[in-house]
Design a protein around this motif. Structure first.
Motif, PDB file in Angstrom:
ATOM      1  N   VAL A 160       0.864  -1.178   0.000  1.00  0.00           N
ATOM      2  CA  VAL A 160       0.000   0.000   0.000  1.00  0.00           C
ATOM      3  C   VAL A 160       0.903   1.230   0.000  1.00  0.00           C
ATOM      4  O   VAL A 160       1.801   1.344   0.837  1.00  0.00           O
ATOM      5  CB  VAL A 160      -0.916   0.006   1.239  1.00  0.00           C
ATOM      6  CG1 VAL A 160      -1.675   1.323   1.350  1.00  0.00           C
ATOM      7  CG2 VAL A 160      -1.868  -1.185   1.203  1.00  0.00           C
ATOM      8  N   ILE A 161       0.682   2.127  -0.956  1.00  0.00           N
ATOM      9  CA  ILE A 161       1.516   3.324  -1.084  1.00  0.00           C
ATOM     10  C   ILE A 161       0.660   4.548  -0.774  1.00  0.00           C
ATOM     11  O   ILE A 161      -0.027   5.086  -1.653  1.00  0.00           O
ATOM     12  CB  ILE A 161       2.124   3.432  -2.493  1.00  0.00           C
ATOM     13  CG1 ILE A 161       2.837   2.124  -2.875  1.00  0.00           C
ATOM     14  CG2 ILE A 161       3.090   4.606  -2.577  1.00  0.00           C
ATOM     15  CD1 ILE A 161       3.294   2.064  -4.316  1.00  0.00           C
ATOM     16  N   ALA A 217      -6.210   3.989   8.030  1.00  0.00           N
ATOM     17  CA  ALA A 217      -6.558   2.817   8.827  1.00  0.00           C
ATOM     18  C   ALA A 217      -7.841   2.177   8.306  1.00  0.00           C
ATOM     19  O   ALA A 217      -7.948   0.945   8.209  1.00  0.00           O
ATOM     20  CB  ALA A 217      -6.722   3.205  10.297  1.00  0.00           C
ATOM     21  N   ASP A 218      -8.795   2.997   7.940  1.00  0.00           N
ATOM     22  CA  ASP A 218     -10.049   2.491   7.375  1.00  0.00           C
ATOM     23  C   ASP A 218      -9.778   1.707   6.094  1.00  0.00           C
ATOM     24  O   ASP A 218     -10.358   0.636   5.866  1.00  0.00           O
ATOM     25  CB  ASP A 218     -10.990   3.662   7.095  1.00  0.00           C
ATOM     26  CG  ASP A 218     -12.366   3.202   6.652  1.00  0.00           C
ATOM     27  OD1 ASP A 218     -13.160   2.810   7.520  1.00  0.00           O
ATOM     28  OD2 ASP A 218     -12.645   3.227   5.427  1.00  0.00           O
ATOM     29  N   PHE A 219      -8.864   2.223   5.252  1.00  0.00           N
ATOM     30  CA  PHE A 219      -8.532   1.497   4.029  1.00  0.00           C
ATOM     31  C   PHE A 219      -7.886   0.154   4.334  1.00  0.00           C
ATOM     32  O   PHE A 219      -8.161  -0.840   3.647  1.00  0.00           O
ATOM     33  CB  PHE A 219      -7.596   2.298   3.125  1.00  0.00           C
ATOM     34  CG  PHE A 219      -7.107   1.469   1.968  1.00  0.00           C
ATOM     35  CD1 PHE A 219      -7.916   1.241   0.883  1.00  0.00           C
ATOM     36  CD2 PHE A 219      -5.852   0.861   2.014  1.00  0.00           C
ATOM     37  CE1 PHE A 219      -7.507   0.420  -0.157  1.00  0.00           C
ATOM     38  CE2 PHE A 219      -5.421   0.038   0.980  1.00  0.00           C
ATOM     39  CZ  PHE A 219      -6.256  -0.176  -0.115  1.00  0.00           C
ATOM     40  N   ILE A 220      -7.019   0.102   5.329  1.00  0.00           N
ATOM     41  CA  ILE A 220      -6.334  -1.154   5.661  1.00  0.00           C
ATOM     42  C   ILE A 220      -7.353  -2.247   5.974  1.00  0.00           C
ATOM     43  O   ILE A 220      -7.232  -3.398   5.504  1.00  0.00           O
ATOM     44  CB  ILE A 220      -5.358  -0.957   6.830  1.00  0.00           C
ATOM     45  CG1 ILE A 220      -4.212  -0.015   6.433  1.00  0.00           C
ATOM     46  CG2 ILE A 220      -4.814  -2.295   7.308  1.00  0.00           C
ATOM     47  CD1 ILE A 220      -3.370  -0.510   5.275  1.00  0.00           C
ATOM     48  N   TYR A 221      -8.376  -1.921   6.738  1.00  0.00           N
ATOM     49  CA  TYR A 221      -9.397  -2.921   7.048  1.00  0.00           C
ATOM     50  C   TYR A 221     -10.229  -3.268   5.811  1.00  0.00           C
ATOM     51  O   TYR A 221     -10.631  -4.428   5.637  1.00  0.00           O
ATOM     52  CB  TYR A 221     -10.289  -2.438   8.196  1.00  0.00           C
ATOM     53  CG  TYR A 221      -9.555  -2.457   9.518  1.00  0.00           C
ATOM     54  CD1 TYR A 221      -9.268  -3.666  10.152  1.00  0.00           C
ATOM     55  CD2 TYR A 221      -9.124  -1.279  10.124  1.00  0.00           C
ATOM     56  CE1 TYR A 221      -8.572  -3.706  11.351  1.00  0.00           C
ATOM     57  CE2 TYR A 221      -8.423  -1.303  11.323  1.00  0.00           C
ATOM     58  CZ  TYR A 221      -8.151  -2.518  11.929  1.00  0.00           C
ATOM     59  OH  TYR A 221      -7.446  -2.552  13.106  1.00  0.00           O
ATOM     60  N   TYR A 222     -10.453  -2.296   4.960  1.00  0.00           N
ATOM     61  CA  TYR A 222     -11.135  -2.564   3.690  1.00  0.00           C
ATOM     62  C   TYR A 222     -10.285  -3.513   2.842  1.00  0.00           C
ATOM     63  O   TYR A 222     -10.807  -4.442   2.210  1.00  0.00           O
ATOM     64  CB  TYR A 222     -11.365  -1.250   2.946  1.00  0.00           C
ATOM     65  CG  TYR A 222     -12.177  -1.381   1.678  1.00  0.00           C
ATOM     66  CD1 TYR A 222     -13.570  -1.319   1.721  1.00  0.00           C
ATOM     67  CD2 TYR A 222     -11.560  -1.570   0.442  1.00  0.00           C
ATOM     68  CE1 TYR A 222     -14.327  -1.438   0.565  1.00  0.00           C
ATOM     69  CE2 TYR A 222     -12.303  -1.691  -0.725  1.00  0.00           C
ATOM     70  CZ  TYR A 222     -13.691  -1.623  -0.654  1.00  0.00           C
ATOM     71  OH  TYR A 222     -14.431  -1.748  -1.813  1.00  0.00           O
ATOM     72  N   SER A 287     -12.854   5.188  -0.853  1.00  0.00           N
ATOM     73  CA  SER A 287     -12.457   6.596  -0.925  1.00  0.00           C
ATOM     74  C   SER A 287     -12.361   7.166   0.483  1.00  0.00           C
ATOM     75  O   SER A 287     -12.978   6.648   1.428  1.00  0.00           O
ATOM     76  CB  SER A 287     -13.445   7.416  -1.757  1.00  0.00           C
ATOM     77  OG  SER A 287     -14.738   7.381  -1.177  1.00  0.00           O
ATOM     78  N   TYR A 288     -11.596   8.246   0.613  1.00  0.00           N
ATOM     79  CA  TYR A 288     -11.374   8.863   1.931  1.00  0.00           C
ATOM     80  C   TYR A 288     -12.656   9.529   2.424  1.00  0.00           C
ATOM     81  O   TYR A 288     -13.571   9.824   1.657  1.00  0.00           O
ATOM     82  CB  TYR A 288     -10.235   9.881   1.845  1.00  0.00           C
ATOM     83  CG  TYR A 288     -10.611  11.202   1.221  1.00  0.00           C
ATOM     84  CD1 TYR A 288     -10.932  12.304   2.017  1.00  0.00           C
ATOM     85  CD2 TYR A 288     -10.672  11.361  -0.170  1.00  0.00           C
ATOM     86  CE1 TYR A 288     -11.293  13.514   1.453  1.00  0.00           C
ATOM     87  CE2 TYR A 288     -11.025  12.572  -0.734  1.00  0.00           C
ATOM     88  CZ  TYR A 288     -11.333  13.644   0.074  1.00  0.00           C
ATOM     89  OH  TYR A 288     -11.693  14.836  -0.479  1.00  0.00           O
ATOM     90  N   LYS A 289     -12.700   9.809   3.734  1.00  0.00           N
ATOM     91  CA  LYS A 289     -13.916  10.336   4.355  1.00  0.00           C
ATOM     92  C   LYS A 289     -13.728  11.686   5.035  1.00  0.00           C
ATOM     93  O   LYS A 289     -14.695  12.423   5.238  1.00  0.00           O
ATOM     94  CB  LYS A 289     -14.453   9.330   5.382  1.00  0.00           C
ATOM     95  CG  LYS A 289     -14.827   7.980   4.771  1.00  0.00           C
ATOM     96  CD  LYS A 289     -15.183   6.967   5.847  1.00  0.00           C
ATOM     97  CE  LYS A 289     -15.618   5.636   5.221  1.00  0.00           C
ATOM     98  NZ  LYS A 289     -14.536   5.016   4.431  1.00  0.00           N
ATOM     99  N   THR A 290     -12.487  12.026   5.427  1.00  0.00           N
ATOM    100  CA  THR A 290     -12.258  13.190   6.286  1.00  0.00           C
ATOM    101  C   THR A 290     -11.717  14.363   5.484  1.00  0.00           C
ATOM    102  O   THR A 290     -10.668  14.262   4.850  1.00  0.00           O
ATOM    103  CB  THR A 290     -11.265  12.835   7.407  1.00  0.00           C
ATOM    104  OG1 THR A 290     -11.700  11.644   8.064  1.00  0.00           O
ATOM    105  CG2 THR A 290     -11.167  13.960   8.422  1.00  0.00           C
ATOM    106  N   SER A 291     -12.412  15.508   5.530  1.00  0.00           N
ATOM    107  CA  SER A 291     -11.944  16.708   4.838  1.00  0.00           C
ATOM    108  C   SER A 291     -10.688  17.240   5.514  1.00  0.00           C
ATOM    109  O   SER A 291     -10.411  16.917   6.682  1.00  0.00           O
ATOM    110  CB  SER A 291     -13.025  17.797   4.858  1.00  0.00           C
ATOM    111  OG  SER A 291     -13.197  18.291   6.187  1.00  0.00           O
ATOM    112  N   LEU A 292      -9.917  18.054   4.790  1.00  0.00           N
ATOM    113  CA  LEU A 292      -8.691  18.611   5.361  1.00  0.00           C
ATOM    114  C   LEU A 292      -8.996  19.458   6.593  1.00  0.00           C
ATOM    115  O   LEU A 292      -8.314  19.348   7.618  1.00  0.00           O
ATOM    116  CB  LEU A 292      -7.952  19.452   4.305  1.00  0.00           C
ATOM    117  CG  LEU A 292      -6.666  20.119   4.783  1.00  0.00           C
ATOM    118  CD1 LEU A 292      -5.652  19.082   5.248  1.00  0.00           C
ATOM    119  CD2 LEU A 292      -6.079  20.991   3.672  1.00  0.00           C
TER     120      LEU A 292
END
Length: 309
Positions: A160-161, A217-222, A287-292
């Motif tokens: 994962v990069i 972290a959310d992606f890792i579990y996905y 896809s990501y969930k948290t805005s900057l």
């Protein structure tokens, strides 16, 4: 029975967010300290894996730091990270751990890559000199994952990069922090010291992509649940970036700093842009969930409650 996952680097930025994620309760996660698992010692690493029998390894350990730390200690960043990567990969292979998620870094990409940067340009050009040692170590682990799979298709070792990461459990020190936590610390101190200005390294026009660590972290579990669908190497990022100046302005707004910014043109700024291509990520369906803005606010709240308490 819950799958047994060995998480290296569990006390670091990425590892801590993986460990604390809501989905962590679905697994039995081994998160040894460096005294329990010395990744710089091959035999200790092999013995730990043999005894605990993990079904998946998530390798998030490493020696990390910002531009200045990479420039000052290239031997440590090259040798330490390479030893850690080789030890955990080869010990896992020897003890027949079939699934392995290797956390790489977008700094592995050539410095003159065309943006957005796709996964297939790895080793197609020179690294950025300011973090060459760290990049060499990361690319070695990434290639080793590919070679292990190539020699024996029963192994599934993937990399994962991620783009740049920030968030809770970050390092806010002046000497070795990455950009966002470092800027939070400096602007916080400037406000509390009634300073009229904060220095920015360079002209502030370079662009960077930063993702909130909880999203990684959310992606890792996905990825764990969709492991067979995941490609050999996959970029994980936002798909868009911001200028350094944008980050300073948003952080200043969150903290309430009303002063000005001065540009220190004597300091290094790195490459002008580093935006990763997320076509493969989109195809995988995450896809990501948290805005900057929200991510910086959460990171600042963590800084106030845990670092400056």
């Amino acid at each position: 029975m819950a799958k047994i996952i060995l998480l290296t680097g569990a006390s670091g930025l990425v590892g801590s967010n993986i460990r604390d994620h809501k989905f962590s309760s679905n697994y039995k996660i081994l998160s040894p300290s460096s005294s329990d698992l010395n990744l710089l010692n091959y035999q200790n690493t092999e013995d730990y894996i043999a005894f605990n029998k993990p079904e998946i390894v998530i390798h998030a350990a490493g020696i990390v730091g910002g531009i200045q730390a990479n420039k000052n200690y290239p031997v440590k960043f090259l040798v330490g990270n390479m030893q850690i990567g080789l030890n955990i990969l080869m010990a896992s292979k020897k003890k027949m751990v079939k699934n392995f998620i290797n956390l790489g870094s977008s700094c592995m990409y050539p410095k003159n890559s065309k943006n957005p940067i796709p996964e297939d340009v790895l080793l197609k050009g020179e690294f950025e000199p300011t973090n060459e040692g760290y990049s060499l170590a990361n690319i070695t682990s990434t290639r080793l994952c590919e070679y292990i799979n190539r020699e024996d298709s029963s192994f599934s070792y993937k990399t994962v990069i991620p783009c740049n990461i920030y968030g809770k459990y970050d390092n806010f020190s002046y000497d070795s922090s990455h950009m966002i936590p470092g800027v939070i610390r400096r602007i916080y101190d400037a406000k509390n010291n009634n300073s009229k200005h904060v220095d920015i390294w360079g002209d502030g026009l370079s662009r960077r992509e930063f993702m909130y660590a909880e999203d990684l972290a959310d992606f890792i579990y996905y990825a764990i649940e969709n492991f067979n669908k995941m490609p050999q190497n996959i970029n994980v990022g936002l798909g868009h970036d911001y200028s350094i100046m944008d980050y300073y302005k948003i952080i200043a707004n969150v903290i309430g700093f009303k002063g000005k910014f001065n540009h220190d043109m004597s300091k290094p700024t790195g490459v002008k842009q580093k935006l990763i291509d997320i076509k493969k990520l989109n195809k995988l369906g995450w896809s990501y969930k948290t805005s900057l803005e929200l991510g910086i606010k959460k990171t600042y709240d963590y800084f106030l409650s845990e670092v400056k308490k």
